[in-house]
Design an enzyme around this catalytic site. Structure first.
Site, PDB file in Angstrom:
ATOM      1  N   GLU A  67       0.811  -1.218   0.000  1.00 31.68           N
ATOM      2  CA  GLU A  67       0.000   0.000   0.000  1.00 31.68           C
ATOM      3  C   GLU A  67       0.847   1.271   0.000  1.00 31.68           C
ATOM      4  OE1 GLU A  67      -0.463  -2.595   1.965  1.00 31.68           O
ATOM      5  OE2 GLU A  67      -2.556  -3.228   1.912  1.00 31.68           O
TER       6      GLU A  67
ATOM      7  N   PHE B 273     -11.912  -7.421  13.511  1.00 29.06           N
ATOM      8  CA  PHE B 273     -10.805  -7.895  12.678  1.00 29.06           C
ATOM      9  C   PHE B 273     -10.458  -6.830  11.624  1.00 29.06           C
ATOM     10  CE2 PHE B 273      -9.266 -10.163   8.849  1.00 29.06           C
ATOM     11  CZ  PHE B 273      -8.045 -10.533   9.374  1.00 29.06           C
ATOM     12  N   GLN B 274      -9.184  -6.565  11.515  1.00 31.41           N
ATOM     13  CA  GLN B 274      -8.660  -5.565  10.580  1.00 31.41           C
ATOM     14  C   GLN B 274      -9.312  -4.192  10.750  1.00 31.41           C
ATOM     15  OE1 GLN B 274      -8.525  -7.228   6.568  1.00 31.41           O
ATOM     16  NE2 GLN B 274      -6.478  -8.042   6.997  1.00 31.41           N
TER      17      GLN B 274
ATOM     18  N   LYS C 205     -17.659  -0.933   5.460  1.00 27.45           N
ATOM     19  CA  LYS C 205     -18.132  -1.855   4.430  1.00 27.45           C
ATOM     20  C   LYS C 205     -19.658  -1.845   4.293  1.00 27.45           C
ATOM     21  CE  LYS C 205     -17.494  -6.652   2.994  1.00 27.45           C
ATOM     22  NZ  LYS C 205     -17.009  -7.969   3.418  1.00 27.45           N
TER      23      LYS C 205
ATOM     24  N   MET D 206      24.176   8.905   3.342  1.00 28.38           N
ATOM     25  CA  MET D 206      24.090  10.216   3.976  1.00 28.38           C
ATOM     26  C   MET D 206      24.397  10.114   5.466  1.00 28.38           C
ATOM     27  SD  MET D 206      23.803  13.337   3.323  1.00 28.38           S
ATOM     28  CE  MET D 206      22.836  14.000   1.969  1.00 28.38           C
TER      29      MET D 206
END
Lengths: 601, 168
Positions: free
Chosen positions: A82, A144-145, A194, A502
């Site tokens: 993602e 969940f999630q 959802k 760096m």
């Protein structure tokens, strides 16, 4: 469910309330269409906003939206992580000026976007991030999630929504597109439970009116402010224009050029301001700041008027505000009123769109007598040029110098973060805005490669080069799959010094060579890695190969990974240590140990 | 309550669209600049589409200007004003539960609060007093009641309204 009988769409806009004629009674009744779900209404709205691509990764809570994308004219691009989706959207936005759209699922899918959202927010990039969410009755119950992405991202978005009613979707989308790319752009997150996207859409219109009573956009500057700024240039002997990202975002290049020529003023630019005023122009001093050109930084210490056009006097160019352009009048043009006086106390300022303000400012300024000043700047350019040599081995600077010779500033260059980023900024001159993509504010390693893919999606005909280090590239290299599948002919130039360079440079200069957490032992064979994805690899490890192999890669019609093995221990100069002023710039490698910087990074 | 010096206490009125998250967004601006919110009152506006937040905060005045601008920049914020006693009136309400050890001390407390606070509850061993006034007036009474023993105190925080026709 479709209604029986004869129906037609009403003509008003995308209002799709249908008129149903019952065959027998011939009586007209108006019924709401139940054929669209919230997700389908959402996709229709995105289509209406001209969205070409959605970059995303599917998941349970977002399934209704992915389902609605089947058959849509929007192309869904499945990424591998993602974070990659957000950087791709960011690169697309920077290269095209249009907001990039990201779609992910709830929980970890949503949290994986946070770095990309923060990156976009720091650099004022328009982006819409759609996140699936658990069903509304389960919100706050550790479903969940489930992640409170609305809460998690609040400090790093321009605005955000948690949609609670299906019928609100069109308004939210319309507001999001309005907010993300007007005023000072920034990412907008929309969290979509959802059950909300699955439920039928029963609203009256897909193009409802917005409800944003608190959203104010500054556009034209106040005329008296502009006149006051113009007066500040009167009698100036050593004016300097500082072009920032705001100038790129408002496409102020032509206006800036007019202003520079009328004033006879040299121009410098920030890392993100590259290209809006061509760096090849005789009046350009290139990039200023921590690793900017010595001549730009010298000019900074000498100017008597400095005018920032869409830059926020960031600590990369102003490490010590007490010693910043001492004695010079400071003028500030910014679209964001909260930037005025944040870092620098200006003598005059104007809030609004950089292009509109500069166009107006040009009318009121008079030419300055800057002959001596321009000669002085010329002297600095001659005396303190950017330099490198390949005596100890192949340098990154040389590779980038050759890249410049081949592309002539016409390519879109996307960089990652670190030494290669600074060298690329120094040696790849930009001649046009929107052609330089780099994570400036956030300094997000892993940005450069996916952002290049986004630029190539948006500008399929352009040559797009991702200049990355071996460290940052490995953070998002899973998008090699996205590059291969979509046949994006991006040239990925990995400048491999087998270090997090760096930080290693800092440890060498300020920490007695005590290297800690910088050795990238165990790097993969990048050519074999590319091959595993079916991507052409080009290897460079000798000075003599550079021009030929870069050309080979550029001429190849398809994706290429160029693995350039460069000098392991090389440092970026000039350098202004963090927290110091331009007066304390180090141009040559120091021979004695330096004191530890007071600034953060 | 406020631990900082009086000069560094500011009263800020924020007029916001009544949308989810707006309170947190405003609070975050203050928190990020290490500004303490000492008191906060949120209530519906005359038009219920909007809400009014009155924030009493303490910190460096130089930073406040920036905080006000950053709060005003939030999408759901209509305007932000800092108010002082010259341009606005302010009041707060204090509830104080005071120990009552004897009938004599009850009488003394009642005498002390006369014309300043009301007795809202008179139960065995404790009185609940309600006082409306300026922050300073509430502070004074609190200090005076301390010798009897304040068991609990709840204060509303400042409410502010701009004088004349100026908007708050």
């Amino acid at each position: 469910m479709l209604l029986c009988g004869f129906f037609k769409f009403e003509k008003s806009g995308s209002d799709f309330t249908m008129t149903v004629k019952k065959a027998k009674s011939k009586k007209k009744t108006v019924a709401k269409v139940k054929e669209l779900t919230g997700a389908e209404a959402l996709v229709k709205c995105l289509e209406d906003f001209g969205v070409e691509y959605i970059w995303g990764l599917s998941g349970g809570a977002a399934i209704p939206i992915f389902d609605a994308l089947v058959g849509s004219k929007i192309k869904l691009v499945l990424v591998r992580h993602e974070q990659g989706a957000t950087h791709i959207a960011d690169g697309y936005a920077r290269a095209t000026g249009k907001p990039g759209v990201v779609l992910v699922t709830s929980g970890p899918g949503a949290t994986n976007t946070v770095t990309g959202i923060m990156t976009a927010n720091m650099d004022s990039i328009p982006m819409i991030v759609l996140t699936g969410q658990t069903i509304s009755p389960m919100l706050g119950k550790d479903a969940f999630q489930e992640s409170d992405i609305f809460g998690i991202t609040m400090p790093v978005v321009k605005h955000s929504y948690l949609v609670k009613k299906t019928n609100d979707i069109p308004r939210v989308i319309k507001e999001a597109f309005h907010i993300t790319n007007t005023g000072r752009p920034g990412p907008v997150l929309i969290d979509l439970p959802k059950d909300i996207t699955s439920a039928p859409f029963t609203g009256k219109s897909l193009n409802p009116s917005m409800d944003l009573p608190g959203y104010k956009i500054a556009s034209k500057g106040n005329l008296s402010d502009i006149k006051k700024m113009a007066k500040m240039f009167k009698g100036a002997k050593r004016p300097l224009l500082l072009v920032g990202h705001g100038a790129v975002l408002s496409r102020a290049g032509d206006a800036v050029a007019k202003l520079a020529r009328k004033l006879n003023s040299p121009v410098t630019n920030t890392l993100l301001g590259k290209g809006e005023f061509p760096e090849t122009d005789p009046l350009s001093l290139g990039m200023l700041g921590m690793h900017g050109t010595a001549y730009a930084n010298k000019a900074l210490t000498r100017c008597d008027v400095i005018c920032s056009i869409g830059s926020r006097w960031d600590d990369r160019i102003n490490g010590d505000t007490k010693k910043f352009c001492v004695g010079a009048k400071k003028l500030h043009i910014d679209i964001d009123p909260a930037e005025i006086k944040k870092i620098v106390q200006p003598d005059a300022s104007c809030v609004g769109d950089a292009r509109l303000i500069v166009e107006e400012l040009v009318k009121f300024v008079e030419p300055c007598d800057t002959k001596e000043w321009l000669d002085e700047c010329k002297f600095y350019k001659k005396e303190f040029p950017l330099k490198f040599d390949n005596k100890k081995g192949l340098t990154a600077q040389y590779v980038l110098h050759e890249l410049q010779n081949l592309t002539k500033g016409k390519a879109i260059i996307s960089t990652d973060v670190g030494q290669h980023q600074m060298w690329s900024a120094q040696f790849n001159f930009s001649i046009k805005g929107q052609k330089w993509l780099s994570s400036g504010g956030a300094g997000t390693m892993g940005y450069g490669f996916p952002a290049a893919l986004g630029a190539q999606f948006g500008c399929p005909k352009d040559l797009v080069v991702a200049v990355v280090g071996d460290g940052g590239f490995q953070m998002t290299l899973c998008e090699l799959a996205t590059m291969a599948i979509n046949k994006l002919p991006v040239k990925v130039l990995i400048l491999d010094n087998k270090y997090l360079g760096m930080v290693r440079q800092w440890q060498e200069l300020f920490f007695d060579n005590r290297y800690s957490g910088v050795d990238l032992e165990g790097n993969p064979d990048f050519i074999k890695l590319a091959d595993a994805y079916g991507i052409k690899g080009v290897h460079i490890d000798k000075v003599s190969q550079v021009n030929k192999r870069l050309k080979e890669a550029i001429d190849y019609k398809g994706p290429v990974v160029i693995h350039a093995e460069i000098l392991k221990e090389d440092n970026v100069f000039p350098m202004i240590p963090a927290g110091k002023s331009a007066y304390e710039m180090i141009i040559e490698p120091p021979t004695t140990k330096l004191e530890k910087p007071t600034g953060s990074t | 309550m406020a631990t900082s010096s009086k000069d560094n206490i500011h009263t800020i009125s924020v007029y916001v669209a009544n949308k989810p998250g707006v309170l947190v967004r405003c609070a975050q601006v203050f928190a990020r600049r290490a500004y303490n919110i000492d008191a906060l009152v949120v209530s519906p506006g005359l038009n219920p589409k909007y809400s009014r937040m009155t924030i009493t905060a303490s910190g460096d005045p130089a930073i406040l200007d920036q905080i006000i601008k950053q709060t005003a920049k939030l999408i759901d914020v209509l305007h932000v004003f800092e108010h002082t006693s010259t341009d606005a009136v302010d009041r707060e309400y204090a509830l104080m539960k005071v120990k009552v050890k004897s009938p004599a001390s009850k009488a003394a407390i009642k005498k002390l609060i006369k014309n300043r606070a009301h007795v809202l509850d008179d139960s065995e061993g404790a009185l609940i007093l309600g006082q409306s006034g300026t922050t300073e007036e509430c502070d004074v009474l609190e200090a005076q009641l301390n010798k009897y023993g304040i068991i609990e105190m709840v204060r509303s925080g400042k409410l502010v309204m701009a004088r004349g026709k100026e908007p708050t």
